[in-house]
Motif scaffolding. Structure first.
Motif, short mmCIF file in Angstrom:
data_model
loop_
_atom_site.label_atom_id
_atom_site.label_comp_id
_atom_site.label_asym_id
_atom_site.label_seq_id
_atom_site.Cartn_x
_atom_site.Cartn_y
_atom_site.Cartn_z
N LYS A 127 1.01 -9.21 -6.90
CA LYS A 127 2.26 -8.70 -6.32
C LYS A 127 3.00 -7.82 -7.33
CE LYS A 127 6.55 -10.15 -4.07
NZ LYS A 127 7.39 -11.31 -3.63
N GLN A 128 3.03 -8.28 -8.57
CA GLN A 128 3.70 -7.50 -9.62
C GLN A 128 2.91 -6.23 -9.94
OE1 GLN A 128 4.34 -9.70 -13.24
NE2 GLN A 128 5.52 -8.08 -14.18
N ARG A 129 1.60 -6.34 -10.01
CA ARG A 129 0.75 -5.20 -10.37
C ARG A 129 0.90 -4.06 -9.37
NH1 ARG A 129 -5.30 -6.74 -11.73
NH2 ARG A 129 -4.11 -7.74 -13.40
N TYR A 130 0.99 -4.40 -8.09
CA TYR A 130 1.07 -3.37 -7.05
C TYR A 130 2.50 -3.07 -6.64
CZ TYR A 130 -3.97 -3.35 -6.52
OH TYR A 130 -5.32 -3.21 -6.74
N GLY A 131 3.47 -3.74 -7.23
CA GLY A 131 4.87 -3.53 -6.86
C GLY A 131 5.09 -3.81 -5.38
N ALA A 132 4.43 -4.83 -4.85
CA ALA A 132 4.46 -5.10 -3.42
C ALA A 132 5.84 -5.57 -2.96
CB ALA A 132 3.43 -6.16 -3.06
N ARG A 133 6.23 -5.09 -1.78
CA ARG A 133 7.53 -5.50 -1.23
C ARG A 133 7.42 -6.83 -0.49
NH1 ARG A 133 5.89 -1.16 2.21
NH2 ARG A 133 5.69 -1.76 4.43
N SER A 134 6.21 -7.19 -0.08
CA SER A 134 5.99 -8.48 0.57
C SER A 134 4.52 -8.83 0.47
CB SER A 134 6.44 -8.44 2.04
OG SER A 134 5.65 -7.53 2.78
N VAL A 135 4.21 -10.09 0.76
CA VAL A 135 2.83 -10.58 0.70
C VAL A 135 2.52 -11.31 2.00
CG1 VAL A 135 1.21 -12.14 -0.46
CG2 VAL A 135 2.91 -10.89 -1.81
N VAL A 136 1.43 -10.91 2.64
CA VAL A 136 0.90 -11.65 3.78
C VAL A 136 -0.50 -12.11 3.39
CG1 VAL A 136 2.30 -10.42 5.47
CG2 VAL A 136 0.02 -9.55 4.91
N ALA A 137 -0.93 -13.23 3.94
CA ALA A 137 -2.19 -13.80 3.47
C ALA A 137 -2.97 -14.42 4.61
CB ALA A 137 -1.92 -14.84 2.38
N GLY A 156 8.42 -18.64 -1.00
CA GLY A 156 8.77 -17.22 -1.02
C GLY A 156 7.68 -16.31 -1.54
N LEU A 157 6.62 -16.87 -2.12
CA LEU A 157 5.54 -16.02 -2.63
C LEU A 157 4.78 -15.36 -1.48
CD1 LEU A 157 3.80 -14.97 -4.98
CD2 LEU A 157 2.44 -17.07 -4.81
N ILE A 158 4.55 -16.12 -0.42
CA ILE A 158 3.84 -15.61 0.75
C ILE A 158 4.83 -15.49 1.90
CG2 ILE A 158 2.03 -16.12 2.44
CD1 ILE A 158 0.49 -17.53 0.21
N ASN A 159 4.89 -14.29 2.48
CA ASN A 159 5.90 -14.01 3.51
C ASN A 159 5.35 -14.05 4.93
OD1 ASN A 159 6.46 -11.75 1.03
ND2 ASN A 159 8.06 -13.24 1.48
#
Length: 258
Positions: A127-137, A156-159
């Protein structure tokens, strides 16, 4: 010299077969010690992409665990501002010989606390490496077990969460398989940690005799009782990831990746 030669040949055989001698992950294909393949937006592109994480099952029969690579590639294709990552769980390897650090525990009880923490750390790093605004899994089978725990244990890590063929109640799942519960953590025990508003979709094949449909249905009922926007979808097919199971799961993930 003879013994050294035998040792070198054994090591080479391990690399070629993708087994214990496989190459450890490194550089831009490694996050928290876990190997991965990424498709879509590149790190440092200036975009704030959605990070879509795909996590494979236990692959109990052995061999490479890279079947999620193609699905991650398909998911990223045609979607702007999305990076799709297929992550290899601890101890698993792909057919090119790249391997995640850690142990697959003989491919049983693979989603225990140590391995789940490693996956959470990898997602956090990505998430930090890609500067992601959100994470879905999206996780399949043991990967669903892993992500169900991570979502509640790292609030909050996975949205957005898609659990496919999920062993969501480990005690009930183990009993249905004629086993005693091992070290695996149970997603149902971590529902209280998932933040309100987090969408959850559980997808299971109606003919799945491994992770039976009632496991997903019971988990979703508990999630709904906590006020989470959760639903279960029982589709045609069995336990393997493909067909209607894959199509429904990918669609559910796509609806979250916005």
């Amino acid at each position: 010299m003879k013994r050294v030669g035998i040792t070198l040949l054994a090591a080479l055989a391990g690399v070629l077969s993708g087994g214990a001698g496989a190459l450890a992950c490194e550089g831009d294909k490694c996050a928290n010690g876990l190997a991965y393949e990424a498709f879509g937006a590149a790190p440092g592109s200036g975009a704030r992409p959605v990070l879509a994480v795909f996590v494979h099952g236990d692959v109990s029969a052995g061999g490479p665990a890279d079947y999620m690579y193609n699905y991650a590639r398909q998911f990223a294709a045609g979607r702007k501002d999305v990076v799709a990552v297929a992550l290899l769980r601890p101890g698993y390897y792909d057919r090119t010989g790249h391997r995640s650090a850690g142990s697959d525990n003989g491919r049983r009880d693979t989603f225990h606390s140590g391995n789940n923490s490693a996956v959470a750390g990898a997602i956090r790093e990505l998430k930090q490496r890609y500067g992601a605004r959100s994470v879905v899994a999206l996780g399949h089978s043991g990967g669903a077990g892993t992500l169900g725990v991570v979502a509640g244990n790292s609030p909050g890590l996975i949205n957005g969460l898609v659990l496919v063929s999920c062993p969501c109640d480990v005690a009930a799942w183990s009993a249905s398989r004629g086993r005693r519960p091992g070290a695996a953590q149970s997603p149902g025990d971590y529902l209280s940690g998932i933040p309100g508003g987090t969408p959850i979709v559980a997808v299971t094949g109606q003919s799945d005799d491994n992770t039976r449909p009632e496991l997903a249905a019971d988990y979703i009922a508990k999630a709904q009782a906590r006020g989470l926007p959760a639903k279960v979808q029982i589709v045609g097919g069995g336990h393997g990831f493909g067909g209607a199971l894959a199509g429904t799961s990918m669609s559910a993930l796509g609806a979250m990746a916005r």
